[in-house]
Design an enzyme around this catalytic site. Structure first.
Site, PDB file in Angstrom:
ATOM      1  N   ASP A 506       0.816  -1.204   0.000  1.00 42.85           N
ATOM      2  CA  ASP A 506       0.000   0.000   0.000  1.00 42.85           C
ATOM      3  C   ASP A 506       0.857   1.264   0.000  1.00 42.85           C
ATOM      4  O   ASP A 506       2.000   1.263   0.426  1.00 42.85           O
ATOM      5  CB  ASP A 506      -0.916   0.016   1.228  1.00 42.85           C
ATOM      6  CG  ASP A 506      -2.059  -0.967   1.063  1.00 42.85           C
ATOM      7  OD1 ASP A 506      -2.497  -1.157  -0.092  1.00 42.85           O
ATOM      8  OD2 ASP A 506      -2.500  -1.548   2.079  1.00 42.85           O
ATOM      9  N   ASP A 508       0.888   3.644   1.926  1.00 41.46           N
ATOM     10  CA  ASP A 508       0.791   4.324   3.223  1.00 41.46           C
ATOM     11  C   ASP A 508       1.978   3.934   4.113  1.00 41.46           C
ATOM     12  O   ASP A 508       2.904   3.269   3.651  1.00 41.46           O
ATOM     13  CB  ASP A 508      -0.533   3.973   3.907  1.00 41.46           C
ATOM     14  CG  ASP A 508      -0.643   2.472   4.147  1.00 41.46           C
ATOM     15  OD1 ASP A 508       0.349   1.749   3.922  1.00 41.46           O
ATOM     16  OD2 ASP A 508      -1.727   2.014   4.556  1.00 41.46           O
ATOM     17  N   ASP A 510       2.300   1.817   6.614  1.00 42.31           N
ATOM     18  CA  ASP A 510       2.517   0.378   6.787  1.00 42.31           C
ATOM     19  C   ASP A 510       3.123  -0.242   5.535  1.00 42.31           C
ATOM     20  O   ASP A 510       4.024  -1.072   5.603  1.00 42.31           O
ATOM     21  CB  ASP A 510       1.193  -0.335   7.106  1.00 42.31           C
ATOM     22  CG  ASP A 510       0.739  -0.044   8.533  1.00 42.31           C
ATOM     23  OD1 ASP A 510       1.576   0.453   9.322  1.00 42.31           O
ATOM     24  OD2 ASP A 510      -0.440  -0.292   8.841  1.00 42.31           O
TER      25      ASP A 510
END
Ligand code: 28G
Length: 646
Positions: A506, A508, A510
């Site tokens: 992803d 993001d 994480d």
């Protein structure tokens, strides 16, 4: 001969004593790549180094202690040194001023030209004419004999003969040039690149003061670098974010005939790999060579001998070279006449007498050092012995995996959804975090050539772990078996099962974390995978635009406005819904294929390793034990991705 030069200098024509005119500068403009490697950004920066190298040669001779490199407001480069100034007297052979000859006559040697090589103090001025040929204009000024001499050129042609333009009480050389935009794909210099290179040169030439400056509007900066400690300070710099096992950097030096070598090294406790940089005549030898070979074999021998003598190694206990270098940061710098650079990229030192020189330095001086500093000797030996035990444990772990695999008759990880194609050149593997994203990817892929490996379980921070831990790790073992090429010393590129290894995570924090962990793993344990250009990052879209049944995905925030406008089309007030994509797991198989996996439409980012020093730094800082530098790094970079590429 000038017209028919084909890139090969015949043996008999080439000799240190008879550096002669080989060809005209037109040849350089016709085939610039032959002289500077490429016309990309790399080549662009290379021409600066060519000029600076001449100033450094002057410094090596003890005639110059200051060099300035400036990117001008207008994008020019100015290099100034306080050496003797290029001679301006008329040469007997040519009837021309030496200055003119240096800037208009193509000399033998240079990195890409052919047989000969620049040697500090030996082939002064080599490369200057190449830079001149590739510059839309170049001005050379010499301060000498109380006069300022000036000469001007355009694309290698003389536009102003050498003229006295004033008086001076200084001596030295000044060169200003503008890279030719007809030659270079991109003429925009990168300050950080020049700065990093100049810092390296300042470390390699103790006491030389180098100043870099950027005068371009909005980016004004200046850095002055001067290291009395030379390569000792280089090691301290490289270790600044690590935890050294002993306070002082160990420095060893020696010479033989016209050659000399120096080595600086320090061990770190929180590091499990080696970081070795070597240079010959200030040129980075990325592929090692004789000096590295001499260093490694002597190092291994000295530590084993010391261990036996002190009874720290018992019976037939033996340390391998890898054991002896775990956690080491070392710089090897040698200077020699007639350096032979070998290999594809000419970055491997071939002179065998240098192996003997470096071997002797380490054998004699390091043994003495260990005798005289038993406390330091002890921590080094303990580090190497621990490394040795860990390696033994790793070997057992590996055996176990092999046994287990052969017992169960299953070599590939259970969660791997493999592809049908078996030719690795045609296949790709997506490494995906999490089962839900893995599920979408499996549904969306083209199973003819795309394999999916979902990752699960607890990740290991490889920065803090040794090879044995990696083999035992439930998250990494499937990656190793799926790729099929092994790890560490045993990594074998030819066994690689996919030639595209795509990390899909992803966009993001994480996702960035897992990407960084995987990249660190590849960097530390499968470096050739990155160097070979096999590793990619998938770029899932950040935004989703919907107008009625029309859906469009956008990766780059800067393209959002255009995309919205395009979707509206004629009707500039049409309602286009914008949503931020929440994650791979929330896209269905169809969407994932369209946006991220379809080779026709996806955007893949190849992970490149352009600078080992920088990459080492990034990983140490992001994954290491020290918290402060990590905070600083993240604040400074304020973005999630690890930028391994430029
Ligand atoms: C600022 C930009 C880059 C340089 C010198 C100094 C000499 C030199 C350079 O000689 C070869 C040898 C003698 C003609 C050498 C000065 C001996 C005595 C030099 C530079 C050919 C060139 N005095 N400084 N080249 N000579 N700096 N900086 O390029 O016969 S190049």
């Amino acid at each position: 001969m000038a017209d028919s030069y084909d890139g090969n200098i015949a043996e008999e024509e080439y000799g240190a004593s008879s550096i002669q005119v080989l060809e005209g500068l037109e040849a350089v403009r016709k085939r610039p790549g032959m002289y500077i490697g490429s016309t990309s950004l790399t080549g662009l920066h290379h021409i600066v180094y060519e000029i600076v190298d001449n100033a450094i040669d002057e410094a090596l001779g003890g005639h110059c202690d200051e060099i300035n490199v400036t990117i001008g407001k207008d994008g020019t480069i100015t290099v100034i040194d306080n050496g003797r100034g290029i001679p301006v007297d008329i040469q007997e052979q040519t009837g021309k001023p030496a200055l003119e000859v240096v800037y208009t006559v193509l000399h033998a040697g240079g990195k890409f030209g052919g047989g000969g090589y620049k040697v500090a103090g030996g082939l002064h001025g080599v490369g200057a004419s190449v830079v001149n040929a590739l510059s839309s204009f170049l001005i050379a000024r010499v301060h000498r004999n109380g006069n300022i001499y000036e000469m001007k050129f355009a694309r290698g042609d003389i536009t102003q003969e050498m003229t006295i333009v004033g008086e001076t009480d200084k001596i030295g050389t000044e060169v200003i040039f503008m890279p030719d935009s007809d030659i270079f794909e991109d003429c925009e210099f990168c300050y950080d690149t020049l700065h990093a290179r100049m810092r390296e040169q300042a470390f390699l030439n103790a006491g030389l003061r180098i100043t870099t400056r950027d005068e371009r509007v909005g980016r004004e900066t200046e850095d002055t670098m001067m290291y009395e400690g030379g390569i000792i300070e280089f090691v301290e710099y490289l270790n600044r974010n690590k935890t050294p096992l002993h306070e002082n950097v160990i420095y060893l030096t020696g010479k033989s005939g016209e050659s000399m070598g120096e080595i600086a090294l320090q061990y770190c406790g929180d590091v499990y790999n080696e970081f070795l940089l070597s240079f010959a005549n200030n040129i980075n030898t990325a592929d090692g060579g004789m000096h590295e070979t001499g260093f490694k074999s002597a190092m291994t021998r000295v530590l084993n001998d010391y261990g036996k003598k002190t009874n720290m190694l018992k019976g037939d206990e033996k340390l391998t070279g890898e054991d002896c270098r775990e956690g080491i940061t070392a710089i090897i710098s040698v200077r020699l006449m007639d350096a032979q650079f070998e290999g594809q990229t000419k970055s491997k030192l071939g002179n065998s007498e240098i192996r003997t020189l470096v071997d002797n330095i380490v054998s004699e001086k390091l043994s003495i050092f260990l005798e005289e500093n038993p406390a330091v000797a002890r921590v080094i030996m303990e580090k190497a012995i621990t490394a040795s035990k860990a390696r033994e444990a790793a070997r057992k772990a590996r055996e176990n995996i092999r046994k287990k695999n052969s017992l169960e008759g299953m070599t590939l990880p259970g969660k791997l959804a493999d592809c049908n194609e078996t030719n690795p050149e045609l296949t790709e593997i997506y490494i995906v975090e999490g089962d839900s994203a893995g599920g979408s990817a499996k549904g969306g892929r083209d199973s003819r050539f795309q394999a999916i490996l979902p990752l699960w379980g607890k990740m290991l921070n490889v920065e803090k772990a040794r090879v044995d831990k990696v083999y035992g790790n439930e998250k990494l073992t499937p990656v190793i078996t799926a790729l099929g090429a092994g790890i560490g010393e045993e990594f074998d590129e030819s066994k690689l099962r996919y030639h595209k290894v795509i990390i899909m995570a992803d966009a993001d924090v994480d996702g960035s974390h897992i990407r960084t962990l995987l990249l660190t793993f590849f960097f530390r344990f499968m470096r050739p995978l990155i160097e070979g250009g096999y590793v990619y990052a998938a770029q899932p879209p950040l935004y989703k635009l919907t107008r009625g049944k029309n859906v469009r995905y956008v990766i780059d925030p800067e393209e959002l406005d255009t995309a919205i406008a395009q979707m509206r089309g004629e009707d500039s007030r049409a309602k286009v819904e914008l949503s931020r994509n929440k994650g791979l797991g929330e896209m269905d198989a169809h969407e994932l294929w369209d946006t991220t996996m379809n080779p026709e439409t996806r955007v893949l980012k190849r992970i490149e390793l352009t600078d080992a020093i920088q990459a080492d730094e990034v990983f140490t800082v992001l994954m290491g034990e020290k918290v402060e530098p990590r905070k600083e790094y993240i604040e400074k970079n304020a973005k999630y991705a690890v930028d391994l590429d430029t």
